[in-house]
Design a protein around this motif. Sequence first.
Motif, short mmCIF file in Angstrom:
data_model
loop_
_atom_site.label_atom_id
_atom_site.label_comp_id
_atom_site.label_asym_id
_atom_site.label_seq_id
_atom_site.Cartn_x
_atom_site.Cartn_y
_atom_site.Cartn_z
N GLU A 1 0.84 -1.19 0.00
CA GLU A 1 0.00 0.00 0.00
C GLU A 1 0.88 1.24 0.00
O GLU A 1 2.09 1.17 0.25
N GLN A 2 0.25 2.38 -0.27
CA GLN A 2 0.98 3.64 -0.22
C GLN A 2 1.61 3.86 1.15
O GLN A 2 2.71 4.41 1.26
N SER A 3 0.92 3.38 2.20
CA SER A 3 1.43 3.55 3.56
C SER A 3 2.76 2.81 3.75
O SER A 3 3.59 3.21 4.57
N ASP A 4 2.97 1.71 2.99
CA ASP A 4 4.24 1.00 3.08
C ASP A 4 5.39 1.87 2.59
O ASP A 4 6.49 1.86 3.16
N ILE A 5 5.14 2.59 1.52
CA ILE A 5 6.18 3.48 0.98
C ILE A 5 6.47 4.60 1.97
O ILE A 5 7.63 4.90 2.28
N ASP A 6 5.40 5.20 2.50
CA ASP A 6 5.56 6.28 3.47
C ASP A 6 6.23 5.76 4.73
O ASP A 6 7.05 6.45 5.35
N GLY A 7 5.87 4.52 5.11
CA GLY A 7 6.47 3.93 6.30
C GLY A 7 7.97 3.72 6.14
O GLY A 7 8.74 3.91 7.08
N TRP A 8 8.38 3.34 4.92
CA TRP A 8 9.80 3.15 4.67
C TRP A 8 10.53 4.49 4.70
O TRP A 8 11.60 4.60 5.31
N VAL A 9 9.94 5.49 4.07
CA VAL A 9 10.57 6.82 4.04
C VAL A 9 10.75 7.36 5.46
O VAL A 9 11.78 7.97 5.79
N LYS A 10 9.76 7.11 6.32
CA LYS A 10 9.79 7.66 7.68
C LYS A 10 10.17 6.60 8.72
O LYS A 10 9.86 6.74 9.90
N ARG A 11 10.87 5.56 8.27
CA ARG A 11 11.22 4.47 9.15
C ARG A 11 11.98 4.93 10.39
O ARG A 11 11.66 4.53 11.51
N ASN A 12 13.00 5.75 10.20
CA ASN A 12 13.83 6.19 11.33
C ASN A 12 13.03 7.02 12.32
O ASN A 12 13.21 6.92 13.54
N GLN A 13 12.14 7.85 11.79
CA GLN A 13 11.30 8.68 12.66
C GLN A 13 10.36 7.81 13.48
O GLN A 13 10.22 7.99 14.70
N TYR A 14 9.73 6.84 12.81
CA TYR A 14 8.82 5.92 13.52
C TYR A 14 9.57 5.14 14.59
O TYR A 14 9.10 4.99 15.73
N GLN A 15 10.77 4.66 14.26
CA GLN A 15 11.51 3.85 15.22
C GLN A 15 11.93 4.68 16.43
O GLN A 15 11.92 4.19 17.56
N ALA A 16 12.28 5.94 16.21
CA ALA A 16 12.65 6.80 17.34
C ALA A 16 11.47 6.99 18.30
O ALA A 16 11.64 6.93 19.52
N TYR A 17 10.28 7.19 17.74
CA TYR A 17 9.10 7.33 18.60
C TYR A 17 8.75 6.00 19.26
O TYR A 17 8.28 5.96 20.40
N ALA A 18 8.97 4.90 18.54
CA ALA A 18 8.71 3.59 19.13
C ALA A 18 9.64 3.34 20.31
O ALA A 18 9.23 2.80 21.35
N GLU A 19 10.90 3.71 20.17
CA GLU A 19 11.86 3.54 21.27
C GLU A 19 11.42 4.33 22.50
O GLU A 19 11.49 3.82 23.63
N GLU A 20 10.95 5.54 22.29
CA GLU A 20 10.47 6.34 23.42
C GLU A 20 9.24 5.70 24.05
O GLU A 20 9.11 5.62 25.28
N ALA A 21 8.34 5.20 23.20
CA ALA A 21 7.11 4.58 23.71
C ALA A 21 7.42 3.31 24.49
O ALA A 21 6.80 3.04 25.54
N LEU A 22 8.35 2.49 24.01
CA LEU A 22 8.72 1.28 24.73
C LEU A 22 9.25 1.62 26.11
O LEU A 22 8.88 0.99 27.11
N ALA A 23 10.12 2.62 26.18
CA ALA A 23 10.70 3.00 27.46
C ALA A 23 9.64 3.55 28.42
O ALA A 23 9.68 3.29 29.62
N GLN A 24 8.68 4.30 27.88
CA GLN A 24 7.66 4.93 28.71
C GLN A 24 6.55 3.98 29.15
O GLN A 24 5.87 4.23 30.14
N THR A 25 6.36 2.89 28.43
CA THR A 25 5.25 1.97 28.75
C THR A 25 5.73 0.60 29.23
O THR A 25 4.93 -0.30 29.42
N HIS A 26 7.03 0.45 29.40
CA HIS A 26 7.59 -0.79 29.95
C HIS A 26 7.46 -0.73 31.47
O HIS A 26 7.98 0.18 32.12
N THR A 27 6.74 -1.67 32.05
CA THR A 27 6.55 -1.71 33.50
C THR A 27 6.76 -3.14 33.99
O THR A 27 6.78 -4.09 33.21
#
Length: 276
Positions: A194-220
């Motif tokens: 899908e188009q979102s796959d292309i956008d996801g690849w382009v913004k992969r690093n941005q998504y991963q940075a936010y994912a890293e923050e989310a993992l740290a903030q919601t790991h209990t």
Amino acid sequence: MYVSVFTRRWRFDTGIPQLGGYPYLLDDEEELPSLEASLEEIGEYQRRLWANRARALLLVIHGPDTSGKDSLIRTLATYADPMGFHAWSFSRPQGAATYHDFLWRVTPLLPGFGEMVAFNRSHHEAVMAERVWPVYPPETYNWRSRYRSIRNFERHLVEEGTTIVKIWLNLPEEEHRRRLLTRLDKPRKRWKFEQSDIDGWVKRNQYQAYAEEALAQTHTAEAPWFIVPGDQKPQARAIVAAIVAEQLRHLAPDYPKEDHVVLDEYRQLLAKNRIK
């Protein structure tokens, strides 16, 4: 949550906040439990969970596109009883979901007592994907509040009897690229592109940075994250299956005790009707 030495190996470490600090691949597969043995255990103990109706298991699976979330859930369901196992997938909030708080669409799909439910993505997308692809005006978000809501929400579920296992499938950039290209080369995979796959690849690093923050903030301690190597799907499946089997063994170690009075009456009834 019971955490063995094997499971603890994959537990998120707050001292290693970047996903690049975790392995993408295991060099020695001999140390992994047998996938088939773990799947058989999941099938057996999931039935015991269903029979007891006292606890619940929520499996949350996240990772970048092509990390194998769908195939992992299909594998885990190999011997599961459909009476007590369900899987749900979450994409970008649409329709009625955009007029409610971000946890509204998740709540009706949570496991009841006796059930095992797998989420392909989940409420955590509200602090990962929505930071890259916002549903509302960016200035209206309060990320700190969302992190707090998730922690409180999951703590409440655990206190009420639901064990939560959260998995991140850790995929390196080169393997991510290869799998996206594979979808183009194979007709049975192209429909997923899908188009979102292309956008996801382009913004992969941005998504991963936010994912890293989310993992740290919601790991209990109550609802920890586990970072699973995702470069080879068979390895990832073996690890996650072992983690799930371990939790089910502790949630429902045996079937409910039988009622001997009822069983005796049943035997007498069968005998009177000459049923042997």
